[in-house]
Design an enzyme around this catalytic site. Structure first.
Site, PDB file in Angstrom:
ATOM      1  N   PRO A  18      -3.970   8.282 -12.329  1.00 34.23           N
ATOM      2  CA  PRO A  18      -3.578   8.899 -13.601  1.00 34.23           C
ATOM      3  C   PRO A  18      -4.003  10.367 -13.627  1.00 34.23           C
ATOM      4  O   PRO A  18      -5.138  10.693 -13.282  1.00 34.23           O
ATOM      5  CB  PRO A  18      -4.343   8.082 -14.647  1.00 34.23           C
TER       6      PRO A  18
ATOM      7  N   ASP B 227       1.656   3.554   3.252  1.00 28.90           N
ATOM      8  CA  ASP B 227       0.671   4.500   2.713  1.00 28.90           C
ATOM      9  C   ASP B 227       1.358   5.615   1.924  1.00 28.90           C
ATOM     10  O   ASP B 227       1.302   5.638   0.707  1.00 28.90           O
ATOM     11  CB  ASP B 227      -0.194   5.095   3.842  1.00 28.90           C
TER      12      ASP B 227
ATOM     13  N   HIS C 237       1.313  17.416  -6.170  1.00 32.71           N
ATOM     14  CA  HIS C 237       0.856  17.314  -7.565  1.00 32.71           C
ATOM     15  C   HIS C 237       1.303  18.511  -8.394  1.00 32.71           C
ATOM     16  O   HIS C 237       1.614  18.384  -9.581  1.00 32.71           O
ATOM     17  CB  HIS C 237      -0.670  17.160  -7.623  1.00 32.71           C
TER      18      HIS C 237
ATOM     19  N   HIS D  80       0.848  -1.201   0.000  1.00 29.98           N
ATOM     20  CA  HIS D  80       0.000   0.000   0.000  1.00 29.98           C
ATOM     21  C   HIS D  80       0.884   1.251   0.000  1.00 29.98           C
ATOM     22  O   HIS D  80       1.281   1.752   1.053  1.00 29.98           O
ATOM     23  CB  HIS D  80      -0.925  -0.016   1.228  1.00 29.98           C
TER      24      HIS D  80
ATOM     25  N   ASN E 208       2.669   9.485  -5.285  1.00 29.73           N
ATOM     26  CA  ASN E 208       2.975  10.876  -4.939  1.00 29.73           C
ATOM     27  C   ASN E 208       3.041  11.140  -3.430  1.00 29.73           C
ATOM     28  O   ASN E 208       3.606  12.144  -3.007  1.00 29.73           O
ATOM     29  CB  ASN E 208       1.988  11.823  -5.619  1.00 29.73           C
TER      30      ASN E 208
ATOM     31  N   HIS F 110       1.099   4.943  -2.159  1.00 32.01           N
ATOM     32  CA  HIS F 110       0.674   5.901  -3.188  1.00 32.01           C
ATOM     33  C   HIS F 110       1.912   6.604  -3.716  1.00 32.01           C
ATOM     34  O   HIS F 110       2.689   7.173  -2.927  1.00 32.01           O
ATOM     35  CB  HIS F 110      -0.264   6.949  -2.588  1.00 32.01           C
TER      36      HIS F 110
ATOM     37  N   ASP G 261      -9.681   7.883  -8.010  1.00 28.07           N
ATOM     38  CA  ASP G 261      -9.923   8.877  -6.969  1.00 28.07           C
ATOM     39  C   ASP G 261     -11.432   9.049  -6.823  1.00 28.07           C
ATOM     40  O   ASP G 261     -12.102   9.495  -7.755  1.00 28.07           O
ATOM     41  CB  ASP G 261      -9.259  10.204  -7.345  1.00 28.07           C
TER      42      ASP G 261
ATOM     43  N   SER H  38      -1.137   4.647  -8.158  1.00 23.80           N
ATOM     44  CA  SER H  38      -1.162   6.070  -8.449  1.00 23.80           C
ATOM     45  C   SER H  38      -2.367   6.422  -9.313  1.00 23.80           C
ATOM     46  O   SER H  38      -2.831   5.615 -10.108  1.00 23.80           O
ATOM     47  CB  SER H  38       0.136   6.497  -9.138  1.00 23.80           C
TER      48      SER H  38
ATOM     49  N   GLU I  64     -12.095   4.252   6.372  1.00 22.64           N
ATOM     50  CA  GLU I  64     -10.912   4.994   6.836  1.00 22.64           C
ATOM     51  C   GLU I  64     -11.343   6.050   7.856  1.00 22.64           C
ATOM     52  O   GLU I  64     -10.564   6.485   8.697  1.00 22.64           O
ATOM     53  CB  GLU I  64     -10.214   5.661   5.636  1.00 22.64           C
TER      54      GLU I  64
HETATM   55  C1  LIG Z   1      -3.850   9.276   4.086  1.00 20.22           C
HETATM   56  N1  LIG Z   1      -4.865   8.414   3.622  1.00 20.22           N
HETATM   57  C2  LIG Z   1      -5.305   8.342   2.320  1.00 20.22           C
HETATM   58  N2  LIG Z   1      -6.618   8.062   2.113  1.00 20.22           N
HETATM   59  C3  LIG Z   1      -7.141   8.033   0.866  1.00 20.22           C
HETATM   60  N3  LIG Z   1      -6.422   8.307  -0.222  1.00 20.22           N
HETATM   61  C4  LIG Z   1      -5.123   8.597  -0.086  1.00 20.22           C
HETATM   62  C5  LIG Z   1      -4.502   8.605   1.187  1.00 20.22           C
HETATM   63  N4  LIG Z   1      -3.200   8.901   1.001  1.00 20.22           N
HETATM   64  C6  LIG Z   1      -3.028   9.075  -0.341  1.00 20.22           C
HETATM   65  N5  LIG Z   1      -4.191   8.908  -0.989  1.00 20.22           N
HETATM   66  C7  LIG Z   1      -4.474   9.064  -2.432  1.00 20.22           C
HETATM   67  O1  LIG Z   1      -3.244   9.089  -3.138  1.00 20.22           O
HETATM   68  C8  LIG Z   1      -3.091  10.300  -3.851  1.00 20.22           C
HETATM   69  C9  LIG Z   1      -1.631  10.700  -3.931  1.00 20.22           C
HETATM   70  O2  LIG Z   1      -0.914   9.768  -4.706  1.00 20.22           O
HETATM   71  P1  LIG Z   1      -1.058   9.630  -6.296  1.00 20.22           P
HETATM   72  O3  LIG Z   1      -1.187  11.018  -6.872  1.00 20.22           O
HETATM   73  O4  LIG Z   1      -2.287   8.796  -6.570  1.00 20.22           O
HETATM   74  O5  LIG Z   1       0.195   8.947  -6.722  1.00 20.22           O
HETATM   75  C10 LIG Z   1      -3.976  11.289  -3.101  1.00 20.22           C
HETATM   76  O6  LIG Z   1      -4.339  12.380  -3.902  1.00 20.22           O
HETATM   77  C11 LIG Z   1      -5.148  10.403  -2.715  1.00 20.22           C
HETATM   78  O7  LIG Z   1      -6.050  10.249  -3.789  1.00 20.22           O
HETATM   79 ZN   LIG Z   2      -3.860   4.846   1.172  1.00 19.71          ZN
END
Ligand SMILES: CNc1ncnc2c1ncn2[C@@H]1O[C@H](COP(=O)(O)O)[C@@H](O)[C@H]1O
Ligand SMILES: [Zn+2]
Length: 354
Positions: free
Chosen positions: A108, A293, A74, A24, A28, A26, A148, A106, A211
């Protein structure tokens, strides 16, 4: 100051050497301070400072404020070139932290000014994954296309179609779909059709669920799919306002939970480490996977998360080893890769667990 140096000092060798699986992350949210520094230097006109992209030390933010941080990142990552650098740096950092298998996710994004399109965005990440492979990094990387939830059903459907195409053309790199974004915005019921379509096409589903409190109805719906993994699941159990029926569904389908201690405490959905729902699910013997995360935003890494879980809940090195090994089965990797990872763990065990 450099948060990576801060961490390196207090995470013990065992957790660094422990082979790990990250499921898990993300993209960015995983950008390190070192990479942010490079991005900031290349875009001085944005006037962005390090303290706007990371939540350091003992700091806390509301979840809402966390989502403001993603907006800043971003702005810094808006071209194919940036996406390439960020993805390569993030993969290299996970590899350096002893992560042997990584599932990146991620959303798009497109940008009219730089010519970035949603397709070239994903394509660039896949290229970064391939380059890291060619460089011989000891890490297997897969990708989940993220939906998203803020963007509603049409974008979700469009994203699913793109994910299906990439699943067929990426030589196994794209394995699934993520549902994420601000949990207080939008409703899962509007996204159900798109998620069902993804599942029917053979994409694995990793969904952020419960969450935040009071999402029982949505979680009930999402569990009917059912998903292949759950992100957070902080408020599923009745003690925190969830429901027995939710817990039963998760247990009956044996759906692994992706648990992110620092993220939940810094984002204030969990009041303190010792109150983290890891304990509830771990004591049930339910599959729990420790994850980061957003290692950049929350200033952590996977070794640190394992150490935190161990020190908070009194886990022996043996128990930590088992926890990391059991994550292999929870991954979306094909069976032959899972077998290879199991072998790697078996081989490393006597060196690391003494
Ligand atoms: C903290 N808890 C969380 N809960 C929900 N969504 C989260 C998150 N943390 C990150 N993201 C999701 O990941 C995106 C950034 O990475 P990417 O641009 O996709 O690579 C955030 O804009 C959100 O949509
Ligand atoms: Zn997450």
């Amino acid at each position: 100051h450099d948060s990576r140096k801060e961490m390196a000092q207090d995470v013990q060798t065992f957790y660094r050497e422990l082979p790990k699986v990250e499921l898990h992350a993300h993209l960015n949210g995983s950008v390190s301070s070192a990479t942010v520094e490079k991005l900031v230097a290349s875009k001085p006109h944005l006037n962005i400072h390090q303290n706007m992209t990371a939540i350091r030390g003992g700091q806390r933010r509301t979840l809402d404020e966390c989502f403001q941080v993603f907006k800043v990142i971003h702005q810094l990552v808006d071209s194919e070139e940036d996406v390439m650098m960020v993805a390569k740096d993030v993969i290299q950092e996970f590899a350096a932290d002893g992560v042997k298998y990584l599932e990146l996710r991620s959303t798009p994004r497109e940008d009219g000014k730089t010519g970035l399109t949603k397709r070239s965005y994903v394509q660039t990440i896949l290229e970064a994954i391939n380059q890291c492979k060619e460089d011989g990094l000891d890490i297997d990387v897969r990708f989940l296309v993220a939906v998203d939830r803020r963007n509603g059903p049409e974008v979700a459907m469009e994203t699913v179609k793109m994910a299906e195409d990439f699943m067929l053309s990426s030589d196994g790199a794209v394995v699934g779909l993520d549902l994420s974004g601000d949990p207080t915005v939008g409703h899962g019921k509007d996204l159900l059709l798109a998620l069902q379509k993804a599942k029917n096409a053979g994409l694995k589903l990793a969904l952020h669920m419960s969450e935040v409190p009071s999402q029982n109805e949505e979680s009930e719906l999402l569990l009917s799919l059912p998903p292949d993994r759950i992100g957070h699941g902080t408020f599923l159990h009745p003690e925190v306002g969830g429901a027995d029926s939710l817990v039963e569904k998760v247990r009956k389908n044996n759906i692994p939970l992706e648990l992110c201690l620092t993220s939940n405490v810094k984002g204030q959905t969990v009041p303190s480490y010792d109150k983290h729902h890891f304990l509830y699910w771990y004591q049930l013997g339910h599959p729990c996977v420790i994850c980061t995360d957003d290692k950049g935003v929350f200033c952590t890494d996977l070794s640190q998360e394992y150490q935190l879980a161990a020190s908070t809940f009194g886990l022996s090195n043996e128990a930590v080893w088992t926890l990391s090994q059991r994550a292999i089965a929870c991954s979306f990797a094909p069976q032959d890769i899972k077998n290879q990872l199991e072998q790697k763990w078996t081989k490393l065990r006597p060196q690391i667990l003494h």
